[in-house]
Write a protein that holds these residues in place. Sequence first.
Motif, short mmCIF file in Angstrom:
data_model
loop_
_atom_site.label_atom_id
_atom_site.label_comp_id
_atom_site.label_asym_id
_atom_site.label_seq_id
_atom_site.Cartn_x
_atom_site.Cartn_y
_atom_site.Cartn_z
N ALA A 140 39.12 63.14 71.38
CA ALA A 140 39.99 63.79 72.35
C ALA A 140 39.73 65.29 72.33
O ALA A 140 39.43 65.87 71.28
CB ALA A 140 41.45 63.50 72.05
N THR A 141 39.82 65.92 73.49
CA THR A 141 39.62 67.37 73.57
C THR A 141 40.85 68.03 74.18
O THR A 141 41.57 67.42 74.97
CB THR A 141 38.38 67.73 74.41
N GLN A 142 41.06 69.27 73.78
CA GLN A 142 42.08 70.07 74.45
C GLN A 142 41.71 71.54 74.35
O GLN A 142 41.05 71.97 73.40
CB GLN A 142 43.47 69.81 73.87
N ASN A 143 42.13 72.28 75.36
CA ASN A 143 41.86 73.71 75.44
C ASN A 143 42.99 74.46 74.76
O ASN A 143 44.14 74.38 75.18
CB ASN A 143 41.76 74.12 76.92
N PRO A 144 42.71 75.19 73.67
CA PRO A 144 43.78 75.86 72.93
C PRO A 144 44.29 77.12 73.60
O PRO A 144 45.30 77.69 73.17
CB PRO A 144 43.11 76.21 71.60
N VAL A 145 43.61 77.57 74.66
CA VAL A 145 43.96 78.84 75.29
C VAL A 145 44.87 78.64 76.49
O VAL A 145 45.92 79.27 76.62
CB VAL A 145 42.68 79.61 75.71
N GLU A 146 44.48 77.72 77.39
CA GLU A 146 45.24 77.52 78.62
C GLU A 146 46.34 76.50 78.40
O GLU A 146 46.08 75.38 77.98
CB GLU A 146 44.30 77.03 79.73
N HIS A 147 47.59 76.88 78.67
CA HIS A 147 48.73 75.98 78.45
C HIS A 147 49.46 75.64 79.74
O HIS A 147 50.41 74.86 79.73
CB HIS A 147 49.71 76.61 77.45
N TYR A 148 49.01 76.21 80.88
CA TYR A 148 49.66 75.93 82.15
C TYR A 148 49.37 74.49 82.55
O TYR A 148 48.22 74.06 82.60
CB TYR A 148 49.16 76.89 83.23
N GLY A 149 50.42 73.73 82.85
CA GLY A 149 50.24 72.35 83.28
C GLY A 149 49.82 71.40 82.17
O GLY A 149 49.21 70.38 82.43
N THR A 150 50.16 71.74 80.92
CA THR A 150 49.80 70.88 79.80
C THR A 150 51.06 70.33 79.12
O THR A 150 52.14 70.89 79.25
CB THR A 150 48.95 71.61 78.75
N TYR A 151 50.86 69.25 78.37
CA TYR A 151 51.94 68.62 77.61
C TYR A 151 51.51 68.56 76.15
O TYR A 151 50.60 67.78 75.82
CB TYR A 151 52.23 67.21 78.13
N PRO A 152 52.08 69.38 75.29
CA PRO A 152 51.65 69.41 73.88
C PRO A 152 51.72 68.02 73.26
O PRO A 152 52.65 67.25 73.50
CB PRO A 152 52.65 70.36 73.23
N LEU A 153 50.73 67.72 72.42
CA LEU A 153 50.71 66.43 71.75
C LEU A 153 51.83 66.36 70.72
O LEU A 153 52.01 67.29 69.94
CB LEU A 153 49.37 66.21 71.05
N PRO A 154 52.59 65.27 70.70
CA PRO A 154 53.65 65.14 69.68
C PRO A 154 53.05 64.96 68.29
O PRO A 154 51.90 64.55 68.14
CB PRO A 154 54.40 63.88 70.14
N GLU A 155 53.86 65.28 67.29
CA GLU A 155 53.38 65.20 65.91
C GLU A 155 52.87 63.81 65.56
O GLU A 155 51.87 63.66 64.85
CB GLU A 155 54.50 65.60 64.92
N ALA A 156 53.53 62.77 66.06
CA ALA A 156 53.12 61.40 65.76
C ALA A 156 51.71 61.11 66.25
O ALA A 156 50.94 60.40 65.60
CB ALA A 156 54.10 60.41 66.37
N GLN A 157 51.37 61.68 67.41
CA GLN A 157 50.03 61.45 67.94
C GLN A 157 49.00 62.33 67.25
O GLN A 157 47.87 61.89 66.98
CB GLN A 157 49.99 61.68 69.45
N LEU A 158 49.36 63.57 66.94
CA LEU A 158 48.45 64.44 66.19
C LEU A 158 48.08 63.80 64.86
O LEU A 158 46.94 63.89 64.40
CB LEU A 158 49.09 65.80 65.95
N ASP A 159 49.05 63.12 64.25
CA ASP A 159 48.83 62.51 62.94
C ASP A 159 47.86 61.34 63.02
O ASP A 159 47.32 60.91 62.00
CB ASP A 159 50.16 62.05 62.35
N ARG A 160 47.65 60.80 64.23
CA ARG A 160 46.70 59.69 64.40
C ARG A 160 45.25 60.18 64.37
O ARG A 160 44.34 59.38 64.17
CB ARG A 160 46.94 58.98 65.74
N PHE A 161 45.06 61.47 64.59
CA PHE A 161 43.71 62.02 64.56
C PHE A 161 43.33 62.35 63.13
O PHE A 161 43.98 63.16 62.48
CB PHE A 161 43.60 63.25 65.46
#
Length: 300
Positions: A140-161
């Motif tokens: 999975a990829t995500q852009n750490p700079v642009e946050h407009y129109g994004t939904y932060p990943l919840p901790e439970a999903q981050l923990d799956r990585f």
Amino acid sequence: MDIEGVLSEASRVLKGKEKVIEKALLCLLSGGHLLIEDVPGTGKTTLALTLARVLGLSFARIQFTSDLMPSDITGVNVFNPKSREFEFKKGPIFHNVVLADEINRGTPKTQSALLEAMAERQVSVDGKTYKLPQPFFVIATQNPVEHYGTYPLPEAQLDRFTMRLSVGYPPKEYEAEIVRGINPMERINSLSVLSNPQEILRTMEEIKGVYISEEIAEFIVDFANVLRNHPDVLLGISTRGLIHLVQVARAQAYARGRDFVVPEDILDNIPYVVPHRLILREGAQAQRVIKECLDAVKVP
């Protein structure tokens, strides 16, 4: 499986990124999933395609957008007028390597469609369960700079990585080649296929048998407890996170020709496995906190 050969072949495309390729491969062989956090245009898709090609695995790319539906990932039942029955049409999740591009642009409901797939290697559609092909590896990829129109990943999903890393910009000499028109993507089809799903699964089973001593296991748990009680840590690493750390360490030991884990296997992978699982007080830096906690624990 010729791990050195795979790394060497993949490096023909991603020149100067040998460390990134190695960590991505270790993540796959440990049975985990990878989160790449980086700005656009740094080779995230190239990395995923290169690994899939060299390892002989099927590949699919899912571009996450705000209107992407869970069924666009898992698949959907379609009525067949000839048989007068519903038939399941598999979605792009049914591949060995799945690139979830800009995952944080998908809604939480769509992001959650990946959770069962990542954790259980299966999906459920209309009350029926479908097994995913093995091996199964999500990048999975995500852009750490642009946050407009994004939904932060919840901790439970981050923990799956299992791991999080950044590809980063290419070294100067290789970036000059790309600018001159030598596109790395054009080289992928010329890469040799050095493995297959069956061989990878055999390697993954062998990695599970790599020995880890009681002393190293105690060191990992001691480090986790110090980390959880650090004044700058609001949420520490989970037990699942520690299991992922051990799995990656086993994969690294195997890749380096050992049937046992040494402390370096743990220390080398902490920066990739631990930070994204922490919630820190405002202003605190993960690498500083981790270093302080490691200094407080005796390394075997």
